[in-house]
Scaffold this motif. Structure first.
Motif, short mmCIF file in Angstrom:
data_model
loop_
_atom_site.label_atom_id
_atom_site.label_comp_id
_atom_site.label_asym_id
_atom_site.label_seq_id
_atom_site.Cartn_x
_atom_site.Cartn_y
_atom_site.Cartn_z
N GLU A 194 0.83 -1.20 0.00
CA GLU A 194 0.00 0.00 0.00
C GLU A 194 0.87 1.25 0.00
N ARG B 147 1.05 4.07 1.87
CA ARG B 147 1.67 4.51 3.13
C ARG B 147 2.78 3.55 3.54
N ASN C 113 6.81 4.25 4.07
CA ASN C 113 7.51 3.95 5.32
C ASN C 113 8.72 3.06 5.09
N THR D 182 5.88 -0.77 12.14
CA THR D 182 5.35 -1.06 10.82
C THR D 182 4.78 -2.48 10.77
N HIS E 84 -4.28 3.57 9.74
CA HIS E 84 -3.41 4.42 10.54
C HIS E 84 -4.21 5.12 11.63
#
Length: 344
Positions: A123, A125, A129, A180, A188
């Motif tokens: 994904e 996000r 990260n 994570t 989130h």
């Protein structure tokens, strides 16, 4: 769209497993890094070759060449002059193992990241990260060599500032990997309650304590004032602000650094115990209550290990257990924060 969503969901177990394996590798690297400091091994390899450096000396001539380069350092000339080749090999292998783990972690991060990315199983996000983790890992490697360089000039050890920075960045990378991994497949969320902000504050205090531990190691501050709770027969010893300007004492005065590390340990125990009691009294969520008390157990074990290590004169095994204990306490605190933030 549905195809991509299905790919993302189906990849979650593999991504979690990958991240937890990465976390274990970083955990091991931090502990081995502690061993390189405790055995004064960090300056045994005087060159940095990211690729060919993975191959250690393989014959008598190569070992002699590596030893000759170490003999040119101030550490050898002023502290280890006359050491045997066998003794040199002992410190060399610690540093080589530390660097090898760094290379292994780089491969273990980059190869799966490319595989998951190219097959569109990340994904947005999470992909961001993980790319940030990659950049932090590269920065960590550069910072490690920058630290070593500080001891290859006219010093007999590395700068305590660079050592503490190297340790804190490693711990930050470890924490980011754990966080994570815990969030894979979940939306989130930010801290939304007083309990969550306190749990976040505990995590900050643990980071600060680990940074102080890096300064203690860099100054060999744990080798003096080997009594607890008193130092020089006093709860608050003389000489805490002996340096000018005053702020230098908190980074360069071994007495002050050790005293601050002790004080932070006591503060951490108090805050974590009070937080666990408050969670128990609220009676709203069993999982976060249990994790709060696990944190109490972890911080008490860690403080006990710290005191034992100090009283024993920082032997290698206890020093490594104390370093590993800090990482375990951090892990518990991260999981606890995750549970508190996710609580309804």
């Amino acid at each position: 769209m549905r195809t991509h969503l299905g790919k993302h969901v189906s990849a979650h177990p593999a991504i979690r497993l990958w991240l937890w394996i990465l976390a274990v590798l970083v955990f091991c690297m931090v502990v081995v890094g502690g061993a390189t400091r405790l055995t004064d091994s960090g300056l045994s390899i005087t060159e940095w070759h990211p690729v060919v450096g993975v191959i250690p000396p393989l014959n008598v001539g190569q070992w002699a060449a590596a030893f000759d380069m170490y003999k040119a350092t101030a550490e050898y000339q002023l502290i280890n002059k006359g050491m045997s080749l066998a003794d040199f090999k002992f410190i060399y292998w610690w540093e080589w193992t530390h660097r090898f783990l760094g290379r292994l972690i780089a491969v273990a991060l980059v190869v799966p990241l490319l595989a998951f990315g190219l097959t569109r199983r990340l994904e947005g996000r999470m992909a961001g990260n993980l790319v940030l983790l990659l950049l932090l890992g590269a920065l960590q490697g550069a910072l490690g060599w920058y630290m070593v360089q500080s001891g290859l000039a006219d010093r007999t050890d590395v700068s305590q500032y660079r050592l503490a920075a190297h340790l804190v960045l490693a711990v930050a990378i470890y924490a980011a990997i754990i966080w994570t991994a815990l969030g894979v497949g979940l939306p989130h969320r930010k801290p939304h309650s007083l309990d969550a902000w306190i749990a976040s504050g505990i995590l900050v205090l643990i980071f600060a304590q680990i940074g102080l531990g890096g300064l203690v190691a860099g100054l060999d501050a744990g080798l003096s004032h080997r009594t607890f709770p008193l130092m020089d027969g006093h709860l608050i010893p003389d000489g805490l602000l002996a340096m000018n300007p005053w702020w230098r004492n908190f980074f360069e005065n071994a007495l002050t650094v050790q005293f601050t590390h002790r004080l932070m340990g006591v503060l951490l125990v108090g805050v974590i115990v009070l937080h666990a009691i408050a969670l128990t009294r609220s009676g709203r969520d069993g999982a976060r209550e249990i994790s709060g008390w696990v944190a109490v157990f972890a911080v008490l074990i860690q403080m006990s290990l710290g005191i034992w290590t100090l009283l024993a004169g920082v032997p290698l095994v206890l020093g490594l257990l104390h370093q590993a204990g800090a990482m375990l306490l951090l892990t518990v605190a991260i999981i606890h924060l995750h549970l508190v933030i996710r609580a309804i």
